[in-house]
Enzyme design. Structure first.
Site, PDB file in Angstrom:
ATOM      1  N   LYS A 275       0.844  -1.196   0.000  1.00 55.36           N
ATOM      2  CA  LYS A 275       0.000   0.000   0.000  1.00 55.36           C
ATOM      3  C   LYS A 275       0.879   1.245   0.000  1.00 55.36           C
ATOM      4  O   LYS A 275       1.968   1.224   0.583  1.00 55.36           O
ATOM      5  CB  LYS A 275      -0.858   0.029   1.280  1.00 55.36           C
ATOM      6  N   ARG A 349     -10.043 -11.762   2.540  1.00 57.21           N
ATOM      7  CA  ARG A 349     -10.931 -12.836   2.087  1.00 57.21           C
ATOM      8  C   ARG A 349     -10.231 -14.191   2.143  1.00 57.21           C
ATOM      9  O   ARG A 349     -10.889 -15.227   2.281  1.00 57.21           O
ATOM     10  CB  ARG A 349     -11.428 -12.510   0.670  1.00 57.21           C
TER      11      ARG A 349
HETATM   12  N1  BES Z   1      -7.871  -3.892   4.849  1.00 57.30           N
HETATM   13  C1  BES Z   1      -8.123  -3.495   3.513  1.00 57.30           C
HETATM   14  C2  BES Z   1      -9.469  -2.797   3.343  1.00 57.30           C
HETATM   15  C3  BES Z   1      -9.651  -1.472   4.039  1.00 57.30           C
HETATM   16  C4  BES Z   1      -9.437  -0.298   3.350  1.00 57.30           C
HETATM   17  C5  BES Z   1     -10.083  -1.410   5.340  1.00 57.30           C
HETATM   18  C6  BES Z   1      -9.636   0.919   3.984  1.00 57.30           C
HETATM   19  C7  BES Z   1     -10.268  -0.203   5.983  1.00 57.30           C
HETATM   20  C8  BES Z   1     -10.056   0.965   5.300  1.00 57.30           C
HETATM   21  C9  BES Z   1      -8.119  -4.719   2.596  1.00 57.30           C
HETATM   22  O1  BES Z   1      -7.277  -5.748   2.971  1.00 57.30           O
HETATM   23  C10 BES Z   1      -7.665  -4.260   1.264  1.00 57.30           C
HETATM   24  O2  BES Z   1      -6.541  -3.897   1.133  1.00 57.30           O
HETATM   25  N2  BES Z   1      -8.569  -4.294   0.297  1.00 57.30           N
HETATM   26  C11 BES Z   1      -8.280  -3.904  -1.028  1.00 57.30           C
HETATM   27  C12 BES Z   1      -8.839  -4.964  -1.942  1.00 57.30           C
HETATM   28  C13 BES Z   1      -8.340  -4.906  -3.328  1.00 57.30           C
HETATM   29  C14 BES Z   1      -6.850  -5.171  -3.386  1.00 57.30           C
HETATM   30  C15 BES Z   1      -9.092  -5.923  -4.141  1.00 57.30           C
HETATM   31  C16 BES Z   1      -8.942  -2.555  -1.289  1.00 57.30           C
HETATM   32  O3  BES Z   1     -10.007  -2.297  -0.709  1.00 57.30           O
HETATM   33  O4  BES Z   1      -8.374  -1.765  -2.008  1.00 57.30           O
HETATM   34 MN    MN Z   2      -5.315  -5.552   2.213  1.00 58.28          MN
END
Ligand code: BES
Ligand code: MN
Ligand code: ZN
Length: 500
Positions: A275, A349
């Site tokens: 990230k 997931r």
């Molecule tokens: N933990 C994150 C989701 C999240 C984002 C929680 C903002 C709280 C605040 C999750 O693991 C994630 O990174 N999701 C990705 C999914 C994508 C890579 C398909 C996302 O939401 O961008």
């Molecule tokens: Mn994630």
């Protein structure tokens, strides 16, 4: 934790630091309490309220010193809004928010709350709101200051037949466990990791005098058990993954059995699909689902709810270490499904799917998973509302209704069959990520594949995506503090209590 006490004498005679009463209406703004105010007090307030231009928006506060007719050092007036219920009372969410905001405005010292209420759920909302608003997280401060273990007195107008003392005791149990979920979320991620989370749960279970049982699958057991999803996510970290099973069952065996599965990523860097740093700042909260599940199971046991509840805490740290998972990897899940990894940041997931597959092995009546799963859900519903998806319309509705009763905001989202083809993989049974559009829904569609028993029959399942409301990045409002909120504990407890 503050202690909740039922007010015994008249509110006029209460001689502590801060007395909270409500304000409502306009032209004139009027003061309202659990019972009628002393005449001298009412008269004084009639005079000063118009001068002070006190606001009546839910949670707005104003403080008055030395009010005639009352023994309290000061009075906090809190807005209850202008919406009244059919019974002539106030909505429980207004009472809950107002109680929380008032306790925060009260500052230090003892507090008594006298707000109007018409039934047990009103009184519970006031009591839970008050304790919730009192929450602070000081565990990491070297000088936390004097402890805030104060007394919160709640005045009730309900007759003895509705057992207001029991209502307060239940409220205290709920609020204490919500606070535990918040503490877990707020704890720094160098200190809260899969093994230390596990140890906290073991300690809580040990203190439950046999009501709770814990089983731990450590990294070795996860590999041996074929949990390829959580093993893959956890392998980039020096702190290995765990699945913790926390169960409570009442004496009677003829009760529904609910499995709760919580996403417990103690820190989400994204893995090698790392990230940007701005997207990582709040990622210690990526275990809020597991925290909510743990707190719910403990509260269910303490309240001796007539349902069997098993929590599956899927704990891992998503790090980009030398052994980390890669896009293109194929892993075999607990239920035998092979999954092609597309994006190592879609880790939630993967750990949940293994947890759900394990849950399915004990043939529960329903599976509920709770997860900070997608940014897409926050885009769709904003930071205060969680999304509810599932394979069973009735169950999904039961969850949004339970959320309503708990004064937590939720909204149903669909699982469109058309999007399922986005998860088709050229090399494995399924890919774990589809198109960008509808990202919350494709995450749900992926999980749906794991809500099945050994014969491939669907088990009623609902998915709560709490990515938005689990962590409050802004300032405190109503009964909600900054940081971890403990969201979903109230909803899950309402749902469980409503099953029989
Ligand atoms: N933990 C994150 C989701 C999240 C984002 C929680 C903002 C709280 C605040 C999750 O693991 C994630 O990174 N999701 C990705 C999914 C994508 C890579 C398909 C996302 O939401 O961008
Ligand atoms: Mn994630
Ligand atoms: Zn995550």
């Amino acid at each position: 934790m503050p202690s909740l006490i039922l007010g015994s004498r008249s509110l006029a005679a209460w001689s502590g630091r801060t007395l909270v009463i409500g304000v409502t209406g306009s032209d004139p703004v009027t003061a309202v309490a659990s019972t009628e105010l002393p005449k001298t007090t009412a008269k004084h307030l009639d005079q000063v309220l118009p001068v002070l231009e006190v606001g009546t928006k839910v949670g707005a506060t104003a403080t008055l010193p030395a009010v005639p007719g009352l023994k309290a050092d000061k009075v906090v007036l809190v807005g209850l809004g202008d919406t009244t219920t059919d019974e002539g009372g106030y909505p429980t969410d207004a009472l809950r928010r107002a109680a929380g905001a008032a306790v925060r405005a009260a500052g230090k010292g003892s507090v008594a709350i006298s707000l109007p209420h018409t039934d047990d759920s009103d009184l519970a909302a006031i009591a839970e709101g008050a304790v919730s608003g009192d929450y602070t997280f000081t565990a990491h401060k070297s000088a936390p200051g004097e402890t805030q273990d104060r007394e919160i007195t709640v005045f009730s107008s309900l007759g003895r037949e509705s057992a207001p003392k029991d209502v307060l005791d239940t409220a205290a149990t709920v609020a204490r466990n919500v606070a535990w979920a918040r503490d877990l979320v707020n704890t720094a991620p160098n200190l809260l990791y899969p093994q230390s989370f596990t140890e906290q749960v073991q300690e809580v279970a040990k203190a439950s005098s046999g009501k709770l049982t814990v089983k731990v699958l450590d990294d070795k057991a996860l590999v041996e058990g074929g949990f390829g999803g959580i093993v893959g996510v956890g392998q980039g970290s020096s702190r290995p993954p765990r699945i913790v099973t926390l169960s409570y069952a009442p004496r009677s065996k003829k009760v529904p059995h609910v499995a709760l599965v919580g996403k417990g990523i103690t820190f989400d860097t994204g893995g090698v699909c790392i990230k940007p740093s701005a997207g990582m700042t709040t990622m210690k909260s990526d275990m809020a689902g597991a925290a909510a599940v743990a707190a719910t199971v403990v509260a269910a046991a303490e309240l001796e709810l007539p349902v069997a509840v098993t929590g599956y805490l899927c704990l891992a740290e998503n790090m980009p270490g030398g052994n980390a998972q890669r896009p293109g990897d194929v892993v075999t899940m607990r239920n035998g499904t092979t999954v092609e990894i597309i994006d190592t940041d879609a880790e939630g997931r993967m750990v949940l799917a293994d947890g759900m597959a394990l849950a399915a092995e004990s043939d529960p009546d329903q599976i509920l998973d709770v997860a900070t799963l997608t940014g897409a859900c926050v885009v769709a519903l904003g930071p205060k509302i969680f999304g509810v998806m599932g394979n069973d319309d009735e169950l999904r509705e039961a969850i949004t209704e339970a959320a309503d009763r708990a004064d937590e905001e939720s909204w149903p989202l669909p699982l469109p069959a058309d999007l399922r083809s986005g998860l088709d993989s050229a090399v494995a049974d399924i890919a774990h990520k589809g198109d960008r559009w509808g990202g919350a829904l494709t995450a749900g569609l992926f999980l749906q594949e794991f809500a099945k028993d050994a014969d491939g029959e669907s088990i009623p399942w609902a998915h709560l995506d709490i990515a938005g409301p689990s962590f409050n990045e802004g300032g405190p409002w109503g009964h909600i503090p900054k940081g971890g909120t403990g969201v979903a504990v109230g909803t899950l407890l309402e749902h469980l209590a409503n099953l029989v």
